[in-house]
Design an enzyme around this catalytic site. Structure first.
Site, short mmCIF file in Angstrom:
data_model
loop_
_atom_site.label_atom_id
_atom_site.label_comp_id
_atom_site.label_asym_id
_atom_site.label_seq_id
_atom_site.Cartn_x
_atom_site.Cartn_y
_atom_site.Cartn_z
N GLN A 127 -0.53 4.43 3.18
CA GLN A 127 -1.89 4.75 2.78
C GLN A 127 -2.61 3.56 2.17
OE1 GLN A 127 -1.55 6.98 -1.40
NE2 GLN A 127 -0.13 7.84 0.12
N HIS A 171 -6.37 2.85 -0.48
CA HIS A 171 -7.42 3.45 -1.29
C HIS A 171 -8.70 2.62 -1.20
CE1 HIS A 171 -4.24 5.93 -2.77
NE2 HIS A 171 -3.63 4.92 -3.38
N GLU A 213 -3.85 1.79 -8.80
CA GLU A 213 -2.68 2.44 -9.40
C GLU A 213 -1.59 1.43 -9.71
OE1 GLU A 213 -2.22 5.24 -6.18
OE2 GLU A 213 -0.46 4.18 -5.40
N HIS A 267 0.09 0.53 1.49
CA HIS A 267 1.34 0.64 0.74
C HIS A 267 1.99 2.00 1.01
CE1 HIS A 267 -1.76 2.45 -1.85
NE2 HIS A 267 -0.80 3.26 -2.29
N ARG A 302 -4.96 7.63 5.06
CA ARG A 302 -3.58 7.50 5.55
C ARG A 302 -3.54 6.79 6.90
NH1 ARG A 302 -4.33 12.29 3.01
NH2 ARG A 302 -2.96 12.68 1.21
#
Length: 410
Positions: free
Chosen positions: A119, A121, A156, A278, A297
């Site tokens: 995926q 972001h 993240e 990642h 994804r």
């Protein structure tokens, strides 16, 4: 401060043993993937402020009862409701001014028993634009083909509690070509040629596009042959053989070979910024992120894959995964330094006989115990136990053990 009662999410990729073992519980046999700590509406932590009298019992329980603060209240409530009711009291004026009236981060314990989806972001501008577009087109927020659940970005950080395997960022085209070429699979040879014939960005873009746009039946056969070759060769190819066992025929197996394979040791971490592809593969860790659900994804999943939008968001540049190790300060805080402000993660390792640590700060905090039996003020914690600390609350850590501290930069 308030002891938190937290929800464990039973996603299929979750380990059946890692979270129960951390909590000292008997495994049920069902996957337990993520324990959420925060005010995310999907599974907000709950707490009980009771009558407003501080009644921390120091029993170390993880049931959300005990250690009530002096803010008043009426029984168990969702942390999200408490924040909504009085954002400045819970988060502090500076946090609300900078991030709005919501807790900016979500803290998790993540336990991967099998690979998560490959995926990426969006950055903040992409998230705002994508969310506005889907809202204007009337795409239901819970539609399986919806990409943007909110208008926020989702940087993240994952910090390993056990040895932890993952994929992070693109290899150089040369390294990816060498990995694919050694498999000696005819169907992969056009990808090898593309990787070697173009500049970095074009090479990575063309190959990922070709993999995701390939005929599904032909790609499934290619993945099957590739997995068999990876199984025979082992070594650098072993992780991809393992991925293929979990996702037979998935084009994400080939896409994964374009990425760096990373093994973290306990205490090491990875920061994942916008546009970096990642996947987490295996292990137990503490994860913190901006409070967002936006995920695009590109494989290793039965869920929706929006190839054009994914290709718009991915940053096609080779990166060297920067493994983070905590930076110790004189106060005993070990900081995982990241370039964003929505979250700040650090760790305290409390030795026997050590002096108490003052953690008072004018910002919201969540403290998570991962080892030992420390105390946060008069609340006793055991592994997996956590507390929410409103902004400005006098906060002291004592006892022995390991505590992760999640807060914001204001």
């Amino acid at each position: 401060m308030d002891r938190l009662s937290n929800t464990v999410r039973p996603y299929a990729w979750g380990s059946t043993t890692a979270i129960p073992e951390l909590l000292g519980e008997t495994p049920t046999g069902e996957p337990q993937a993520e324990m959420w700590m925060g005010a995310h509406p999907g599974a907000p932590s709950r707490l009980d402020r009771g009558s407003g009298v501080g009644t921390g019992d120091g029993d170390g329980g993880n049931d959300g009862h005990g250690g009530h603060g002096d803010h008043g209240g009426h029984g168990e409530q969702a942390l999200s409701d408490l924040v909504d009711a009085d954002p400045e009291a819970e988060l502090g004026a500076a946090t609300v001014a900078k991030f709005g009236p919501r807790l900016p981060f979500l803290l998790k314990i993540l336990a991967a028993g099998s690979p998560l989806s490959l995926q990426v972001h969006p950055d903040l501008a992409q998230a705002k634009a994508g969310y506005a577009d889907e809202e204007s087109r009337g795409v239901p927020i819970d539609a399986p083909h919806r990409n943007y659940k909110d208008a926020n970005h989702k940087p993240e950080l994952i910090c390993a509690l056990t040895p932890f395997d993952g994929l992070c960022g693109f290899r150089t085209p040369e390294a990816a070509a060498d990995l694919l070429a050694r498999l000696d699979v005819d169907a992969l040879k056009p990808y090898v040629d593309l990787l070697r014939a173009h500049p970095e960005e074009a090479a990575l873009r063309e190959v990922l596009t070709a993999v995701l746009a390939a005929d599904p039946v032909e790609m499934a056969a290619t993945v099957t042959e590739t997995a068999a070759a990876a199984e025979r060769l082992g070594g650098d190819h072993a992780p991809y053989a393992s991925i293929a066992r979990h996702y037979p025929g998935d084009p994400g197996v080939i896409a994964a070979m374009l990425l760096n394979y990373v093994q973290l040791q306990p205490g090491e971490a990875l920061f994942l910024g916008a546009g970096v592809p990642h996947a987490y593969l295996n292990g137990l860790g503490v994860e913190i992120m901006a409070n967002s659900d936006n995920v695009l994804r590109c494989g290793l999943t039965p869920k929706h894959v929006d190839v054009p939008e994914l290709l718009r968001v991915v940053r096609f540049e080779a990166t060297e995964p920067g493994v983070l190790r905590p930076e110790a300060s004189a106060s005993g805080e070990e900081l995982y330094d990241t370039p964003i402000d929505e979250f700040r993660l650090s760790r305290y390792t409390l030795a026997p006989g050590g002096a108490p640590r003052d953690l008072t700060v004018d910002a919201p905090q969540i403290l998570l115990c991962t080892a030992g039996a420390p105390h946060a003020n008069d609340i006793g914690l055991t592994p997996g136990g956590s507390v929410f600390v409103p902004a400005g609350e006098k906060t002291e850590l004592s006892g022995t053990g390991t505590v992760f501290r999640a807060t914001v930069v204001v």
